[in-house]
Motif scaffolding. Structure first.
Motif, mmCIF file in Angstrom:
data_model
loop_
_atom_site.group_PDB
_atom_site.id
_atom_site.type_symbol
_atom_site.label_atom_id
_atom_site.label_comp_id
_atom_site.label_asym_id
_atom_site.label_seq_id
_atom_site.Cartn_x
_atom_site.Cartn_y
_atom_site.Cartn_z
ATOM 1 N N THR A 131 92.036 17.384 -5.356
ATOM 2 C CA THR A 131 91.406 18.068 -4.227
ATOM 3 C C THR A 131 89.905 18.231 -4.419
ATOM 4 O O THR A 131 89.106 17.880 -3.541
ATOM 5 C CB THR A 131 92.047 19.445 -4.021
ATOM 6 N N HIS A 161 97.839 19.085 -9.509
ATOM 7 C CA HIS A 161 97.454 20.124 -8.551
ATOM 8 C C HIS A 161 98.133 19.855 -7.212
ATOM 9 O O HIS A 161 98.170 18.715 -6.744
ATOM 10 C CB HIS A 161 95.930 20.092 -8.402
ATOM 11 N N SER A 162 98.662 20.889 -6.561
ATOM 12 C CA SER A 162 99.342 20.704 -5.274
ATOM 13 C C SER A 162 98.766 21.627 -4.215
ATOM 14 O O SER A 162 98.196 22.677 -4.509
ATOM 15 C CB SER A 162 100.840 20.970 -5.416
ATOM 16 N N SER A 163 98.929 21.213 -2.958
ATOM 17 C CA SER A 163 98.424 21.978 -1.824
ATOM 18 C C SER A 163 99.389 21.832 -0.648
ATOM 19 O O SER A 163 100.192 20.897 -0.608
ATOM 20 C CB SER A 163 97.033 21.475 -1.431
ATOM 21 N N SER A 171 96.001 16.307 -2.084
ATOM 22 C CA SER A 171 96.995 16.843 -3.016
ATOM 23 C C SER A 171 98.201 17.419 -2.288
ATOM 24 O O SER A 171 98.882 18.315 -2.800
ATOM 25 C CB SER A 171 96.363 17.940 -3.883
ATOM 26 N N ASP A 172 98.481 16.909 -1.110
ATOM 27 C CA ASP A 172 99.585 17.428 -0.312
ATOM 28 C C ASP A 172 100.899 17.379 -1.095
ATOM 29 O O ASP A 172 101.290 16.331 -1.612
ATOM 30 C CB ASP A 172 99.727 16.605 0.967
ATOM 31 N N ALA A 173 101.572 18.525 -1.198
ATOM 32 C CA ALA A 173 102.770 18.612 -2.031
ATOM 33 C C ALA A 173 103.886 17.697 -1.533
ATOM 34 O O ALA A 173 104.652 17.146 -2.334
ATOM 35 C CB ALA A 173 103.257 20.057 -2.099
ATOM 36 N N LEU A 176 103.088 14.361 -2.865
ATOM 37 C CA LEU A 176 103.344 14.323 -4.302
ATOM 38 C C LEU A 176 104.831 14.172 -4.594
ATOM 39 O O LEU A 176 105.218 13.445 -5.517
ATOM 40 C CB LEU A 176 102.808 15.591 -4.968
ATOM 41 N N LEU A 190 104.411 19.923 -10.665
ATOM 42 C CA LEU A 190 103.506 20.235 -9.568
ATOM 43 C C LEU A 190 102.997 21.667 -9.747
ATOM 44 O O LEU A 190 103.793 22.599 -9.919
ATOM 45 C CB LEU A 190 104.205 20.081 -8.214
ATOM 46 N N CYS A 194 103.749 25.112 -5.785
ATOM 47 C CA CYS A 194 103.675 24.445 -4.473
ATOM 48 C C CYS A 194 103.269 25.424 -3.389
ATOM 49 O O CYS A 194 103.736 25.356 -2.249
ATOM 50 C CB CYS A 194 104.994 23.755 -4.127
ATOM 51 N N TYR A 200 109.686 22.698 -0.559
ATOM 52 C CA TYR A 200 109.264 21.840 -1.660
ATOM 53 C C TYR A 200 109.848 22.317 -2.992
ATOM 54 O O TYR A 200 110.260 21.489 -3.825
ATOM 55 C CB TYR A 200 107.741 21.791 -1.738
ATOM 56 N N PHE A 212 107.823 22.652 -11.670
ATOM 57 C CA PHE A 212 106.611 23.231 -11.087
ATOM 58 C C PHE A 212 106.101 24.334 -11.994
ATOM 59 O O PHE A 212 106.867 24.967 -12.713
ATOM 60 C CB PHE A 212 106.849 23.761 -9.667
#
Length: 324
Positions: A131, A161-163, A171-173, A176, A190, A194, A200, A212
């Motif tokens: 990101t 990294h997740s978003s 970085s959309d989970a 991913l 992740l 998340c 997710y 995670f």
């Protein structure tokens, strides 16, 4: 033994030049503070901005090529590993270093450099924060597939990294998780729970190669309690009392006892900086992060701060965890 799975070392020049906090952490500070709160080992990796980017452009808030280094993260990874293994080996032996990578830019040159580093210094995984550098993590399935191949060859996991917000496509989970599903021979963690997206998290629970971490847990709970917009929207949000981070961590540990891994995200357990609507100030301490872990019942702290991490790492030699 309690292990913190998510810590940054070094200096982030972009954060420093643009007035964001935090912007640095050194090995001695991490170990000193962590020991004070009963943590025994730390997974570490470099900060996010790197010397491939032009420093003058960084000062203007932009990340463009033209920096002093030709390979993204080549300097930062080697700098951290030399600090761990050569400069401060007494402290370094308490860490499990990961290297960081850019999934999109110069992948072949990065892989070549990572192979060279691996022959000289042990490292135990690969970290991606796409990101902040605006790199497409989805490139792992296309132009960056060499990273998946390298990880499989060396038997190394990823922490990514997740978003879950629309303005962060990097970085959309959900994306991913499609990578996780497409790469069953790789292992993935992740980061940041998340952003409390229950859909997710449930999918991670189903996948044998996915975990995670709860890094920066307290300020993410603050964000949920204040509806700041960087966590999952209510219809998909994991149900918990976000005004009490201890209760949230307990609920996550009970719902996902084999999948949750504890990490603090030092020094990013706090974030202070400019946002679209003015100053953002989300502040926490290492002590508060550890307090959430300590508040868990019975064997849960050891499960999420030791056992689940070892399942992700699959260490060939666990004696690295017993070195004094």
């Amino acid at each position: 033994m309690l292990i913190d799975c998510h810590n940054h070392l070094g200096t982030d020049l972009f954060f420093y030049l643009n007035g964001f906090y935090p912007y640095a952490q050194d090995l001695n500070a991490l170990v000193t503070e962590g020991r004070r709160h009963g943590i025994a080992r730390w997974v570490v990796f470099p900060m996010v901005s790197n010397a491939w980017f032009d420093p003058a452009a960084m000062r203007a808030g932009q990340l463009v090529p033209g920096g002093p280094e030709k390979v993204p993260y080549a300097f930062e990874n080697e700098r951290m590993l030399r600090e761990i293994y050569e400069q401060f080996p007494d402290l370094g032996r308490l860490t499990l270093p990961f290297v960081i990578l850019d999934p999109e830019r110069e992948p072949r040159a990065q892989v070549k450099k990572l192979r060279e580093l691996h022959r000289e210094f042990p490292f135990y995984g690969l970290k991606i924060q796409a990101t902040m550098i605006k790199a497409d993590a989805g490139a792992l399935l296309t132009t960056g597939r060499e990273f998946l191949e390298l990880a499989e060859e060396l038997d190394l996991p990823f922490i990514i990294h997740s978003s879950v917000v629309a303005n962060d496509p990097w970085s959309d989970a959900g994306m991913l998780l499609r990578i996780v599903e497409s790469a069953p021979r790789n292992r993935f963690c992740l980061a940041h729970s998340c952003r409390f997206d229950r859909v997710y998290l449930d999918r991670i629970a189903e996948l044998p190669n996915a975990w995670f971490d709860c890094s920066a847990h307290v300020i993410h709970c603050q964000g949920a309690a204040q509806e700041l917009g960087f966590v999952a929207e209510l219809p998909r949000r994991f149900v918990a009392d976000y005004h009490d981070p201890k209760k949230v961590l307990r609920a996550l540990a009970e719902a996902y006892p084999k999948k949750l891994i504890w990490g603090s995200d030092t020094p990013f357990e706090s974030f202070v900086g400019k946002g679209e609507n003015g100053l953002i100030s989300l502040r926490c301490t290492y002590e508060e992060e550890v307090a959430c872990l300590r508040a868990l019942p019975e064997s849960a702290p050891n499960a999420i701060a030791h056992d689940n991490l070892l399942a992700l790492l699959k260490l060939k030699d666990e004696s690295v965890l017993t070195r004094a």
